[in-house]
Every structure is written in structure tokens, then in C-alpha cells.
Design an enzyme around this catalytic site. Structure first.
Site, mmCIF file in Angstrom:
data_model
loop_
_atom_site.group_PDB
_atom_site.id
_atom_site.type_symbol
_atom_site.label_atom_id
_atom_site.label_comp_id
_atom_site.label_asym_id
_atom_site.label_seq_id
_atom_site.Cartn_x
_atom_site.Cartn_y
_atom_site.Cartn_z
ATOM 1 N N ALA A 68 0.846 -1.197 0.000
ATOM 2 C CA ALA A 68 0.000 0.000 0.000
ATOM 3 C C ALA A 68 0.877 1.242 0.000
ATOM 4 C CB ALA A 68 -0.924 0.003 1.214
ATOM 5 N N ASP A 69 0.309 2.333 -0.477
ATOM 6 C CA ASP A 69 1.002 3.612 -0.454
ATOM 7 C C ASP A 69 -0.025 4.725 -0.294
ATOM 8 O OD1 ASP A 69 3.901 4.650 -0.975
ATOM 9 O OD2 ASP A 69 2.562 6.079 -1.937
ATOM 10 N N THR A 70 0.347 5.764 0.425
ATOM 11 C CA THR A 70 -0.552 6.885 0.694
ATOM 12 C C THR A 70 0.137 8.186 0.322
ATOM 13 O OG1 THR A 70 -1.572 5.679 2.522
ATOM 14 C CG2 THR A 70 -1.879 8.068 2.504
#
Length: 190
Positions: A68-70
Site C-alpha cells: 500500500a502507499d498513501t
């Protein structure tokens, strides 16, 4: 049951998956993050999530791997993690009294199939005084978070309102993720 690997060293993602009662191991991707200029923010987070998940999955193909990446996106700019006090101050000043969008991309890889998606949430900040910003920077919280704040900690003080999924702002859209993992036969340990 297949093993489940979180391809992230984020304490928030770990906390959220534990909260949802998953059993998993953590292997952080060390691959350099690369994206093309000119991509839309949702494309950026999806590509970064895929890079992380595929890096770990390439070494553990018998597992289900979640990456995941934000990012924080404001006025056409991606605000990453600040490296200095000045960068943190600049980001918080830009977000003060404004609404920005937080995007989290998720990639789940397995031998059978891969699932990729993103979620977005609008976050509105109160107008922040210099004192508010200085206090928050002194807490140390801004330095490992996109946009220089964490909604789950003292950064909650900065947030006037959100429109969307709270967990997307924390770094993992939990409901969407649980539903995707279910498709791959990864269930909470209940």
C-alpha cells in the site's frame, strides 16, 4: 491456508490489520519507488502499491502479499513525507484552512490473481496559527507521514472534517481491503 505478508513497515498499516484480526508477517520492500511524471494521484498510489507488493511477492510466490502507499494531494502537488522542520512547516502552512485529498493505493498479489485499487478521502483543516504548527512539529509526529500529519494521533487536532473513509487517511482503506482479501481466501483470525 496461504501465508499473508504485509509489504510495508508502516506501524499504522500493521495496527489496522491487527485490529481487523489478521495473522500476517511483515517484509518491507526496499525497492526504490519510481513513478512517471504527469500521472494522476490515484495512478501514482496504485503504481507505488504494486511496486511494493510485487517486489515481496517475487520472492514469496506461495503467499498473498499486500502493498500500500498513501499520498496527500493539494493544489496539483503531491505532499510526501517531510525531511526537515522547514518542509513540515511549509506543508502544514499550505494545508491550513484548506481541503486536500488523501489517496491510498492497495495492491494484493497472489499466484491465482492480483487485485489493485485505491480510495480517496477529502480532509479539511482548521486554520492553523504559527503556535499550532510549531506545537505539532515539536511533537515529532509530522516526520514519517505524508503531508506532515497523522490523523490518528495529535494531528487529529488539525482536522476540521473529513469526507470519505477515515482509514484511507491512516494508510489502508480497511473495509475495501478486507473485502479484497476475502476474494483471495484470506480471512480474519476469529
Amino acid at each position: 491456508m496461504k501465508s499473508f505478508i504485509l509489504a510495508s513497515s508502516s506501524p499504522r498499516r500493521k495496527e489496522l490489520l491487527e485490529q481487523a484480526k489478521y495473522t500476517f508477517t511483515i517484509e518491507s520492500s526496499q525497492k526504490e519507488e519510481r513513478v512517471d511524471e504527469g500521472l494522476k494521484p490515484e495512478e501514482v498510489v496504485q503504481r507505488l502499491a504494486v511496486q511494493k507488493a510485487e517486489d515481496i511477492w517475487s520472492r514469496s510466490q506461495d503467499a498473498v502479499v499486500l502493498g500500500a502507499d498513501t499520498i496527500v494531494y493539494h493544489r496539483g502537488m503531491i505532499l510526501g513525507k517531510p525531511n526537515t522542520v522547514d518542509e513540515a512547516r511549509s506543508m502544514l502552512e499550505q494545508l491550513s484552512g484548506q481541503t486536500h485529498t488523501v489517496y491510498t493505493g492497495v495492491s494484493i498479489c497472489s499466484l491465482e490473481q492480483s487485485l489493485h485499487f485505491y480510495a480517496e478521502t477529502e480532509v479539511s483543516f482548521y486554520s492553523l496559527s504559527e503556535e499550532d504548527i510549531s506545537m505539532y512539529i515539536r511533537s515529532g509526529e509530522p516526520f514519517d507521514k505524508a503531508g506532515a500529519y497523522g490523523i490518528q494521533g495529535l494531528g487529529a487536532y488539525l482536522v476540521h472534517s473529513i469526507h470519505g473513509d477515515y482509514y484511507t487517511v491512516m494508510g489502508l482503506p480497511l473495509a475495501k481491503t478486507i473485502r479484497a482479501l476475502k476474494q483471495l481466501n484470506i480471512s480474519p483470525n476469529i
